[in-house]
Design a protein around this motif. Sequence first.
Motif, PDB file in Angstrom:
ATOM      1  N   VAL A   1       0.864  -1.176   0.000  1.00 50.84           N
ATOM      2  CA  VAL A   1       0.000   0.000   0.000  1.00 50.84           C
ATOM      3  C   VAL A   1       0.902   1.228   0.000  1.00 50.84           C
ATOM      4  O   VAL A   1       1.698   1.438   0.929  1.00 50.84           O
ATOM      5  CB  VAL A   1      -0.947   0.014   1.208  1.00 50.84           C
ATOM      6  N   LEU A   2       0.805   2.061  -1.030  1.00 46.33           N
ATOM      7  CA  LEU A   2       1.648   3.241  -1.179  1.00 46.33           C
ATOM      8  C   LEU A   2       1.063   4.410  -0.391  1.00 46.33           C
ATOM      9  O   LEU A   2      -0.119   4.393  -0.006  1.00 46.33           O
ATOM     10  CB  LEU A   2       1.786   3.582  -2.654  1.00 46.33           C
ATOM     11  N   PRO A   3       1.852   5.439  -0.140  1.00 43.36           N
ATOM     12  CA  PRO A   3       1.364   6.566   0.673  1.00 43.36           C
ATOM     13  C   PRO A   3       0.110   7.234   0.137  1.00 43.36           C
ATOM     14  O   PRO A   3      -0.675   7.795   0.912  1.00 43.36           O
ATOM     15  CB  PRO A   3       2.558   7.528   0.664  1.00 43.36           C
ATOM     16  N   ASP A   4      -0.123   7.209  -1.167  1.00 35.49           N
ATOM     17  CA  ASP A   4      -1.327   7.840  -1.724  1.00 35.49           C
ATOM     18  C   ASP A   4      -2.547   6.938  -1.661  1.00 35.49           C
ATOM     19  O   ASP A   4      -3.623   7.296  -2.152  1.00 35.49           O
ATOM     20  CB  ASP A   4      -1.080   8.286  -3.165  1.00 35.49           C
ATOM     21  N   GLY A   5      -2.418   5.763  -1.048  1.00 36.09           N
ATOM     22  CA  GLY A   5      -3.531   4.834  -0.925  1.00 36.09           C
ATOM     23  C   GLY A   5      -3.654   3.849  -2.058  1.00 36.09           C
ATOM     24  O   GLY A   5      -4.477   2.931  -1.988  1.00 36.09           O
ATOM     25  N   SER A   6      -2.879   3.993  -3.114  1.00 38.99           N
ATOM     26  CA  SER A   6      -2.895   3.023  -4.203  1.00 38.99           C
ATOM     27  C   SER A   6      -2.151   1.763  -3.789  1.00 38.99           C
ATOM     28  O   SER A   6      -1.378   1.760  -2.820  1.00 38.99           O
ATOM     29  CB  SER A   6      -2.292   3.618  -5.469  1.00 38.99           C
ATOM     30  N   VAL A   7      -2.380   0.694  -4.512  1.00 43.65           N
ATOM     31  CA  VAL A   7      -1.769  -0.594  -4.197  1.00 43.65           C
ATOM     32  C   VAL A   7      -0.838  -0.992  -5.338  1.00 43.65           C
ATOM     33  O   VAL A   7      -1.242  -0.997  -6.510  1.00 43.65           O
ATOM     34  CB  VAL A   7      -2.843  -1.677  -3.992  1.00 43.65           C
ATOM     35  N   LEU A   8       0.399  -1.287  -5.000  1.00 45.46           N
ATOM     36  CA  LEU A   8       1.362  -1.817  -5.965  1.00 45.46           C
ATOM     37  C   LEU A   8       1.372  -3.333  -5.814  1.00 45.46           C
ATOM     38  O   LEU A   8       1.650  -3.852  -4.728  1.00 45.46           O
ATOM     39  CB  LEU A   8       2.752  -1.247  -5.712  1.00 45.46           C
ATOM     40  N   ALA A   9       1.039  -4.040  -6.869  1.00 49.77           N
ATOM     41  CA  ALA A   9       0.998  -5.503  -6.853  1.00 49.77           C
ATOM     42  C   ALA A   9       1.993  -6.036  -7.865  1.00 49.77           C
ATOM     43  O   ALA A   9       2.107  -5.496  -8.972  1.00 49.77           O
ATOM     44  CB  ALA A   9      -0.405  -6.007  -7.184  1.00 49.77           C
ATOM     45  N   THR A  10       2.710  -7.071  -7.494  1.00 51.93           N
ATOM     46  CA  THR A  10       3.641  -7.714  -8.417  1.00 51.93           C
ATOM     47  C   THR A  10       3.327  -9.189  -8.482  1.00 51.93           C
ATOM     48  O   THR A  10       2.851  -9.796  -7.516  1.00 51.93           O
ATOM     49  CB  THR A  10       5.103  -7.513  -7.982  1.00 51.93           C
ATOM     50  N   GLY A  11       3.573  -9.761  -9.644  1.00 55.56           N
ATOM     51  CA  GLY A  11       3.278 -11.176  -9.829  1.00 55.56           C
ATOM     52  C   GLY A  11       3.777 -11.668 -11.160  1.00 55.56           C
ATOM     53  O   GLY A  11       4.796 -11.185 -11.678  1.00 55.56           O
TER      54      GLY A  11
ATOM     55  N   ALA B   1      10.616  -0.152 -19.719  1.00 60.85           N
ATOM     56  CA  ALA B   1      11.834   0.342 -20.355  1.00 60.85           C
ATOM     57  C   ALA B   1      12.997  -0.625 -20.192  1.00 60.85           C
ATOM     58  O   ALA B   1      14.002  -0.509 -20.914  1.00 60.85           O
ATOM     59  CB  ALA B   1      12.198   1.708 -19.777  1.00 60.85           C
ATOM     60  N   ILE B   2      12.887  -1.577 -19.264  1.00 63.56           N
ATOM     61  CA  ILE B   2      13.951  -2.571 -19.112  1.00 63.56           C
ATOM     62  C   ILE B   2      13.556  -3.896 -19.762  1.00 63.56           C
ATOM     63  O   ILE B   2      14.161  -4.930 -19.497  1.00 63.56           O
ATOM     64  CB  ILE B   2      14.307  -2.780 -17.629  1.00 63.56           C
ATOM     65  N   GLY B   3      12.553  -3.862 -20.641  1.00 65.27           N
ATOM     66  CA  GLY B   3      12.138  -5.037 -21.387  1.00 65.27           C
ATOM     67  C   GLY B   3      10.870  -5.649 -20.833  1.00 65.27           C
ATOM     68  O   GLY B   3      10.410  -5.310 -19.738  1.00 65.27           O
ATOM     69  N   ALA B   4      10.280  -6.553 -21.609  1.00 65.17           N
ATOM     70  CA  ALA B   4       9.054  -7.241 -21.231  1.00 65.17           C
ATOM     71  C   ALA B   4       9.368  -8.690 -20.882  1.00 65.17           C
ATOM     72  O   ALA B   4      10.252  -9.313 -21.472  1.00 65.17           O
ATOM     73  CB  ALA B   4       8.033  -7.183 -22.368  1.00 65.17           C
ATOM     74  N   GLY B   5       8.648  -9.218 -19.923  1.00 66.21           N
ATOM     75  CA  GLY B   5       8.835 -10.607 -19.512  1.00 66.21           C
ATOM     76  C   GLY B   5       7.602 -11.120 -18.817  1.00 66.21           C
ATOM     77  O   GLY B   5       6.517 -10.540 -18.904  1.00 66.21           O
ATOM     78  N   SER B   6       7.756 -12.208 -18.077  1.00 65.29           N
ATOM     79  CA  SER B   6       6.609 -12.822 -17.410  1.00 65.29           C
ATOM     80  C   SER B   6       6.250 -12.133 -16.102  1.00 65.29           C
ATOM     81  O   SER B   6       5.168 -12.352 -15.562  1.00 65.29           O
ATOM     82  CB  SER B   6       6.895 -14.303 -17.142  1.00 65.29           C
ATOM     83  N   THR B   7       7.146 -11.307 -15.564  1.00 63.21           N
ATOM     84  CA  THR B   7       6.850 -10.584 -14.327  1.00 63.21           C
ATOM     85  C   THR B   7       5.951  -9.389 -14.622  1.00 63.21           C
ATOM     86  O   THR B   7       6.150  -8.679 -15.610  1.00 63.21           O
ATOM     87  CB  THR B   7       8.141 -10.108 -13.655  1.00 63.21           C
ATOM     88  N   MET B   8       4.958  -9.197 -13.747  1.00 64.98           N
ATOM     89  CA  MET B   8       4.005  -8.112 -13.929  1.00 64.98           C
ATOM     90  C   MET B   8       4.050  -7.166 -12.737  1.00 64.98           C
ATOM     91  O   MET B   8       4.263  -7.579 -11.594  1.00 64.98           O
ATOM     92  CB  MET B   8       2.587  -8.662 -14.077  1.00 64.98           C
ATOM     93  N   ILE B   9       3.834  -5.869 -13.034  1.00 68.41           N
ATOM     94  CA  ILE B   9       3.630  -4.848 -12.008  1.00 68.41           C
ATOM     95  C   ILE B   9       2.285  -4.189 -12.290  1.00 68.41           C
ATOM     96  O   ILE B   9       2.050  -3.704 -13.402  1.00 68.41           O
ATOM     97  CB  ILE B   9       4.739  -3.786 -12.010  1.00 68.41           C
ATOM     98  N   TRP B  10       1.409  -4.204 -11.294  1.00 68.29           N
ATOM     99  CA  TRP B  10       0.117  -3.544 -11.415  1.00 68.29           C
ATOM    100  C   TRP B  10       0.017  -2.439 -10.361  1.00 68.29           C
ATOM    101  O   TRP B  10       0.495  -2.616  -9.232  1.00 68.29           O
ATOM    102  CB  TRP B  10      -1.040  -4.519 -11.189  1.00 68.29           C
TER     103      TRP B  10
END
Length: 745
Positions: free
Chosen positions: A709-719, A732-741
Amino acid sequence: MLRLLVLLLPVPLAAAPSLALSLSVDLSGLLNPQITADAQGNLIVAGMVSDCSRPVVNPISSCGGYWIAKLDPTGATILFATYIGSPVQPGRPRGAVLESVRADLAGNIVILSTASQTSLPAVNAMQSAVNGQSNLHLAKLAADGSGFLYATYLGSSGSDFAYSLALDGSGAAYVTVFTRSFDFPGAPQFTYEQNLLLKFSTDGQRLIYISVFTPQVPAGSLRVDASGSAQASYPYEIFQFSPDGSSSRRIPLPQWVTTHSPLAFLTGDGGFWVAGTASDSLLPVTPDAVQSSDMRVPYLRIQQGQANPAMQPMTGYGIDGFAVDPIERFRIYAATTTGLFKSEDNGSTWSQLYPSAVQSVLMDPFDQNTLYIVAGTLIPNGMFLRSQDRGQTWARFAAELTDVGYYGHSIAADPQTPGKLYIAGGPFYHSEDGGGHWSGGWGGSWGAILPPQITDGSGELGDQALVVTADPSVAGRVYVLSQTSCIGFCPIELTLARSDDGGASFTLLKNAFHPQIDPSTGDVFAPNLPAGQLTVFRGGNFDVPEVLVSPGKIVSMAFDPQNPGTLYVALDTGDIYSSGDGGRSFQYLATLPTPAANLAVGDGGVIHASQSAHATDGFAFRFDGLGNVIYGTYLGGGQTTVRAAAIAPNGHFFLAGSTGAGLPIVNAIQPLFGGAQDGFLAEFDASGALVSSTYLGGSGSEEINSITVLPDGSVLATGASASPDFVSQASAIGAGSTMIWRIVP
């Protein structure tokens, strides 16, 4: 055609969240990768490397053992990317292990490591080198990546292992350490092995406090609330430390919680949340639960294409078979893992007749009052029981057949011949007088037709009768499916034999399968013969096979004797199809959450289906300061795993992970299940109300492994994602199977 089961719940008065970022990231070559974000929304990616092939932008070093990059909030631009530490030498052990990365409110990046060599920088250091076998290393990198504000080792002459990192509002670092020494700097006297909580000053120049505590296991998570109170969570307990570190409070988790490897978080009122994953468990959910039990039931009643559970269901996690009263077809019996159940209203309600596990049930075709069951769960300890009053009382029969059961139990009756019974379970037996006397055994008439020896002489054959099926259309006709194996190295094969004289003699058939017989026509069906197809032998004539177009891989079949030629098939996809012309054509009927292992047809064409009720679901429980449950719920669709959880400053509780279909949906970003497995994110308010829950996924598999949970109340999820059709942009560092939402409230 994809068909989805979605549970839509009443939507609370809250705005639906939105997906602000769906980013695909290439982390290839990074060991123990770390992903976080700063208060400005910039993304931070770090990890250990074995070479220096990743890109650098405004670096402080062009090669090293760690690589760290900061990207803008869209992930499209690299703000800086640099290596830190000494490069890893081929064939030499790594000098440091990256443990955690966090960002303070100013955007500075704090990096925690366990170092066994002096391979990381020392800047404004409290300790400039490793002292002992291993020490912690803590560093703060400037927000723009231009250099270190501090970088220090700290540890004893023994072995110290850094575990977790948290930051307070001022940017001060809190670290948990497990030490094996007597001389950790600044620590009080303690025994040889101990856990420590360290608080560093904001500039990293000194220790504010060291607190000793004793969790049952050393690895846990760490967070700091707005008051500066640190909270360390472990599978068995939570520790809460006073802001000055002078005292701590241990909050033990309830024993039933600890068996599920929970994620635990303290709340502002002195209580706590726990979340985790439970399989086939009876958790103490509260009356206001979003989901009071797992989403699967063992029995579904299908009428006019609608599949619904019984109004008064049976218990248990599996049904092994049905029996339908041939005269009054509204009466159904079900053999389950928790007993024998009966329905007198065509499956709407069920009552228990026998109180422990039943493997199979048979109704005497000539006497509605007589039932036979195979009771027990352990092979070969199952036993045959008979009731002559519709299940009110039971007596053992066929007790003399002590060699039956090593390969399961199967019992059948000849619908054309009163008193004719068959039993298979290793040996094969048949009775002419309702089980009073038995003939057959090992190597009996059905075994005699098999060759006595493998052709190459490698071993003798052993023939185990597995399943016996009586043909309801022809008196004395019975099929025995057996397993033919041998002593030595030789293949295990199935064989099918048929008798037309009540088991006195047998003929070996060409193909081996579990015969499914239409009682109205005598047609014998062979599901998945050939593979993926359906073959029928009309009238039991095996000389003229007819290959039909199957709607898919069949797992079970049933026939409607009130409508000759009508049959139903259950597929491995969960779909149910019907045919009114003996299998020549099929029509879609319904979809179940899981494949139907057993089908039966009751009165009026009502279909009775069993499915596996084994369920894995998430759970979330809110406790008060005294350890009492004030809210508790399951969350999932039977294939749900909680992998991450977090608590926000406003007391909202988030959990995330992976799920199949059936997740309760509220204020969803993606309300429909995408494919094989989706990621999911759910949010509860401080009272336990489900504020939002959503799928995140495409036609393949997704999962969420961490949330912040970030300071602005948004949620950073990785998977991770394996769906080619899931919408995302390349970083910018390329695409792969790891996701950031990033999910914005």
